[in-house]
Design a protein around this motif. Structure first.
Motif: not given
Length: 260
Positions: A47-49, A54-60, A64-74
């Motif tokens: 929701r925050y993203i 200004s993204m759609a829910t699916a895109q947000a 979120r998941l991409r940043y967790v996988r790449r950096y360890g935390a959104t």
């Protein structure tokens, strides 16, 4: 969730050098976060993203998941690539008016932690106010000499999080924790895999993991052991920590495997 400012405890006697220093993750390690808290945090992050970017829910949710996988935390991905306020993000997604109803811990948790020899420290990618609120709800906050939260992992204005190697070296040095004495108890297998390179002890706790995650995390175990080669012990419950651990350097020297 109404919280008081983080407290600092003074005058606590420290165990002698060479005794174990337990580094406990918080969520899905000391309590069952997958029951209610993780779903609420994930939904709040999405929701925050949506609102901030200004993204759609699916895109947000995908971001979120991409940043967790790449950096360890959104948070790390958002802070690096987008004009957000990290402190506002942490506060917004970790605030729960009904926190007492959401926290589930093991029966006798305080006794289990209290009877472990050596120092105990929290090491979490969550913010400190949330971590202390959960620890207070579990009745175990007083058992830990400090909480190392994501705010304490920052350096020179840059945000860091587990499993960053340089960050762990720095925060443990500041806490006067020799790497040879440290034992990390953690539900996230990738964190244990990375930190084993430093020569610390590794305990993988799986009892709070969702069934799908437990199946995925089980890949790569050594035959007949139920654990990957970089995990010294695989446990379902913290009760198992009372069995099989010696103290500090002596236990670490006897671990299977070598430093990378």
């Amino acid at each position: 969730m109404s919280l008081s400012p983080p407290s600092r405890r003074q005058g606590r006697a420290r165990p002698r050098a060479g005794s174990p220093v337990w580094l406990f993750d918080l969520d899905n390690t000391l309590h069952h976060a997958s029951h209610a808290i993780f779903p609420a945090i994930n939904a709040a992050m999405t929701r925050y993203i949506v609102d901030a970017l200004s993204m759609a829910t699916a895109q947000a949710d995908e971001l979120r998941l991409r940043y967790v996988r790449r950096y360890g935390a959104t948070l790390l991905g958002l802070a690096r690539h987008h004009p957000i306020d990290p402190h506002d993000f942490l506060r917004s997604v970790h605030t729960f008016p009904d926190l007492p109803a959401m926290v589930r811990g093991e029966r006798g948790l305080a006794r289990l932690i209290a009877t472990l020899p050596g120092r105990k420290i929290i090491l979490t990618n969550a913010p400190e106010r949330y971590a202390r609120a959960v620890l207070a709800q579990l009745g175990i906050e007083r058992l830990f000499e400090r909480v190392i939260a994501i705010e304490h992992m920052r350096r020179r204005g840059a945000w860091h999080a587990k499993p960053d190697l340089a960050m762990l070296r720095r925060v443990l040095r500041e806490a006067r924790v020799p790497l040879g004495d440290a034992i990390l108890v953690e539900d996230t297998r990738s964190h244990l895999k990375r930190y084993r390179r430093l020569g610390i002890g590794t305990v993988w706790i799986v009892g709070h993991l969702p069934r799908a995650a437990r199946t995925q995390e089980s890949r790569g175990r050594m035959a007949g052991t139920g654990r990957p080669h970089y995990v010294d012990r695989r446990i379902r419950s913290l009760k198992s920590l009372k069995r099989g651990h010696g103290a500090g350097r002596k236990w670490n020297r006897s671990k299977s495997g070598t430093r990378n």
